[in-house]
Design a protein around this motif. Sequence first.
Motif: not given
Length: 89
Positions: A27, A29, A43, A45, A57-59, A63, A76, A78
């Motif tokens: 991904v 940004r 990341a 999925d 996207v969450s970190k 995540a 990370a 999605i």
Amino acid sequence: MYLAKVIGSVVSTSKDSRLVSTKLLIVQRITEKLIPQGDVEIAVDSVGAGAGEIVIVSKGSSARNILDKHDAPIDAAIVGIVDTVEVNI
């Protein structure tokens, strides 16, 4: 969380056992105007995203929690596929 565009995928037949059966996507940004910025990253999925899609996207620990893999080496994930982006400035 941030917006990103899926620009590719990663296939890894040899990986940490806690990542088995996960889909890994590359991904990039993007800004609120959908302009690429910064480095790319990999990341996991969780929503079935594909190449070219805009995603959320969450970190970090968030995540890992999304996938119920609390001890997995995931930084990370999605967590959503974006339909539209509207900015009111």
